[in-house]
Each structure stands twice: as structure tokens, then as C-alpha cells.
Design a protein around this motif. Structure first.
Motif, PDB file in Angstrom:
ATOM      1  N   HIS A 152      45.377  40.568  32.333  1.00  0.00           N
ATOM      2  CA  HIS A 152      46.288  39.947  33.292  1.00  0.00           C
ATOM      3  C   HIS A 152      47.535  39.362  32.637  1.00  0.00           C
ATOM      4  O   HIS A 152      48.212  38.508  33.201  1.00  0.00           O
ATOM      5  N   CYS A 184      48.338  42.945  41.429  1.00  0.00           N
ATOM      6  CA  CYS A 184      47.025  43.059  40.771  1.00  0.00           C
ATOM      7  C   CYS A 184      45.942  42.473  41.668  1.00  0.00           C
ATOM      8  O   CYS A 184      46.215  41.688  42.565  1.00  0.00           O
ATOM      9  N   CYS A 242      44.135  40.206  40.923  1.00  0.00           N
ATOM     10  CA  CYS A 242      44.109  38.763  40.702  1.00  0.00           C
ATOM     11  C   CYS A 242      45.184  38.060  41.524  1.00  0.00           C
ATOM     12  O   CYS A 242      45.244  36.833  41.563  1.00  0.00           O
ATOM     13  N   CYS A 296      50.532  42.849  36.246  1.00  0.00           N
ATOM     14  CA  CYS A 296      49.508  42.660  35.212  1.00  0.00           C
ATOM     15  C   CYS A 296      49.278  43.982  34.463  1.00  0.00           C
ATOM     16  O   CYS A 296      49.358  45.053  35.065  1.00  0.00           O
TER      17      CYS A 296
END
Ligand SMILES: [Zn+2]
Length: 387
Positions: A232, A243, A245, A250
């Protein structure tokens, strides 16, 4: 100087030695060395070397580390596969097994398989349960190494904070070491291919991206065990890719397997997983080669930072995409060499994994062996002998 120090010396010298040589090297009195050696012989960790073939007089007996003394159980659990092996104390695999197993089936089902496989492998290796010294396990998620629990693992439902060592110890009453899969792969690659390397970075590129970092000879786990979680870090080029996340750009979102498959799909090429992508690259497909080169460059940008940070002597690229080989590594090298200090890259080797699918079990074995042969473990065993 303790029993474990005498053992460590024999291990470090990696050659048979006489009691007199051990006394000279340690500065200990011969009687003390004799007592320490006697303990190690009784523990089986050291054995007489050769059989003194000399006919004239009694030859000075040589002593050497005995890798057959005990065995460890090594387990590598992936998202959809599992591999287990029994290894001797030199890390040589004596029996090995692989299974298709979904980590999402949960800890009870998966660890029951580990228990059954462990017993079967010990039988196949011809070793009794009493010979087992430790168990090493790799899990495909973040692990708190000190407790052996996975913490909020994204692809492991039911495993959050589950006490893995306690479950395994119901079957095997020995120390159980747990770490994440990338860390044990780094250990496995180091032990099998670069035993002399004190500073090594292993980067795994498949569905996700993660790194195992060995610096100063020690695996670096960090404060919470997430050291090396490089997937990340934001890549150097502009990217709008979101991403999983929630962040944008990332490394994992632009350079891991699913990202490359998406890029190729946009070009009208359907790819079947990482294996399909690797196959396309090998067949010389220009778009696939272009995509994997760019992924290599993106990865190279992050690796250049790591190289500048910890100055490794070896970078090993593993995981499913590493099978794309030279096309992938060329992209990585291009950027790492351009963006790192010349002194940092002067002797740097960037290679693809040689141990491949075995790096996990090899590393799990190395982790268990390091524990079984640690000074603390040897002193404890020595104490138990004399009590
Ligand atoms: Zn991310």
C-alpha cells in the motif's frame, strides 16, 4: 560459557572438532568442555564424527552437530493451498505433503488438517512423536508473532485472534511458532539459497504484494508485525486506481496479478489468473510483456526506496508473477539501479525465487529449527537432563 555456547561454536564452525580444539577455541578448561560435550551427547544434539579408523593408538574423537537428533514440522498455509513437511535440524525435508485447502474454511478445519498431516508425515519419515522439537507455521495474513495469532486478516474469516499455538499444542506438546507467509518465504529463500546473506529482501507478487525483510541477519517484524507490508505504498507515477484499502495508486492496486489482468482486459485480452498472464508473457504477447514490464517498474520504484533504506545484498522476487522471469525482473532492475545510490547497488543481486512453492515450508522449518536450537532451548533441555 554454557552448554549452548559450545553447541553454537560447533554449529558456527560447521566442521567436526575435538574436545581439545573446543577448549582452545572457547578458552574453557578441558574438564569443563568435557562436561558440556557430555550434556550435548546425551541430548543427541552432538554426535561422534567418523569411527576412528586409525589403527595405531586411540585417535582423538571428533564431534559434530547431529542434524538427525530431532525433527520439526513445517507448515505453509496459503489462501487456497497448504503444504506441510517434516524436516531434520539441518532443514532437509524428510517427508512432504501438499493439499488444496481453503484458508476461509476456518481454523478448526485447517488446523485439523495440519494435525493429521503432521502425524502422517512423522510416520512416513519414520520418526516418533517424541522426536518432534517444534512446529513452524506460515499464515496468509498479518500475524502477531509473539502470540501466534492472526490479527484482522482480510482473507481469513474466523481466524482473527484465534490461538493457533494452543490448538496445535493439543496435538503436539512442543513450541509452535507462527508468522506470516511472506516472512517465512524470506527465511526459506535465505536458508536454501543465500545462507551467507545477512541482508535480504523477499518480495512476493501474486494476488497481493508483500515483502519479508531480513536485516543484520534477523527477520524484521516491526512493532506490530506488519514490517514489509509494502503493497500500500503509493507508486511514483500518477494513478487513479482505487485500492481495496480505499487509497489511490497503491503498489498492489497497479502491479499485482488482478491489476495486470484488468489492464489486459481493457485491451481486450482475457487472462486466466497469474498463470495465464505468465503464459502470455512467455508466448511473447507484446501487450502482456508491456504490462509485466510496467509492473516491474512500479515494483522497482518501491524496491529502490527499500534498497536505499536497508542496503540489502539480495532482492528475491517470488510469488506467482515471478514465473514471468526476465521480463518482470528487467523492469525492476531498470528502476532500482536508476534510483538507488551506486554504492547500494554495486553488489546487489536481484533474482527470482529458486525455491518457488517450497520457500514457505523451508522457511517455516528454519523458523522452528532456530527456536529448537536457540541457547534458551538448549539450556532448558540441559537443565531437564540434570534434574
Ligand atoms: Zn492500498
Amino acid at each position: 560459557m554454557k552448554t549452548s555456547d559450545v553447541f553454537a561454536l560447533l554449529q558456527r564452525e560447521n566442521r567436526p572438532m575435538t574436545r581439545a580444539q573446543l577448549a582452545a577455541s572457547t578458552g574453557l578448561a578441558r574438564s569443563t568442555v568435557a562436561a558440556r560435550v557430555d550434556t550435548l551427547l546425551r541430548l543427541g544434539l552432538v554426535a561422534p564424527y567418523g569411527d576412528g579408523r586409525s589403527t595405531g593408538g586411540r585417535p582423538p574423537s571428533l564431534l559434530a552437530v547431529n542434524p538427525q537428533a530431532r525433527v520439526v514440522l513445517a507448515v505453509d498455509l496459503g489462501a487456497t493451498h497448504a503444504r506441510a513437511a517434516v524436516a531434520d535440524l539441518s532443514g532437509e525435508l524428510l517427508a512432504e505433503e501438499r493439499a488444496d485447502l481453503d484458508i476461509a474454511d476456518g481454523p478448526e478445519a485447517v488446523l485439523s488438517w495440519v494435525e493429521d498431516a503432521g502425524r502422517a508425515l512423522l510416520r512416513r519419515a519414520g520418526r516418533p512423536l517424541a522426536d518432534l522439537a517444534a512446529v513452524g507455521i506460515g499464515l496468509p495474513g498479518p500475524v502477531e508473532h509473539s502470540t501466534g495469532r492472526a490479527i484482522n486478516p482480510p482473507i481469513m474469516p474466523g481466524w482473527d485472534r484465534y490461538d493457533v499455538p494452543a490448538r496445535i499444542q493439543r496435538a503436539f506438546a512442543v513450541p509452535v511458532l507462527v508468522d506470516n507467509d511472506v516472512n517465512i518465504m524470506a527465511l526459506g529463500e535465505q536458508h536454501a539459497q543465500f545462507p551467507e546473506a545477512q541482508d535480504l529482501v523477499f518480495i512476493k507478487v501474486s494476488t497481493g504484494i508483500g515483502a519479508g525483510i531480513i536485516a543484520g541477519g534477523e527477520l524484521q517484524r516491526g512493532a506490530q508485525g506488519t514490517a514489509g507490508d509494502v503493497g500500500h505504498i503509493r507508486v511514483g507515477r500518477p494513478s487513479e486506481v482505487v485500492c481495496r484499502c480505499g487509497n489511490v495508486g497503491c503498489l498492489e492496486a497497479v502491479a499485482a496479478g488482478p491489476a495486470l489482468a484488468r489492464t489486459l482486459r481493457e485491451d481486450g485480452i482475457d487472462v486466466d489468473g497469474a498463470a495465464g498472464l505468465v503464459e502470455l508473457v512467455r508466448s511473447g504477447d507484446l501487450q502482456a510483456i508491456h504490462a509485466i514490464r510496467q509492473a516491474g517498474r512500479d515494483l522497482g520504484g518501491v524496491l529502490a526506496m527499500i534498497v536505499n533504506f536497508i542496503n540489502p545484498s539480495v532482492v528475491v522476487v517470488g510469488g506467482a508473477l515471478a514465473a514471468a522471469g526476465e521480463q518482470f525482473v528487467a523492469g525492476i532492475r531498470e528502476v532500482v539501479y536508476a534510483r538507488s545510490l551506486p554504492l547500494a547497488t554495486e553488489h546487489l543481486r536481484i533474482v527470482t525465487s529458486v525455491t518457488g512453492e517450497r520457500s514457505g515450508v523451508l522457511g517455516a522449518a528454519a523458523m522452528a529449527i532456530a527456536h529448537a536450537l536457540s541457547p534458551e532451548a538448549i539450556e532448558e533441555a540441559s537443565l531437564a537432563l540434570s534434574s
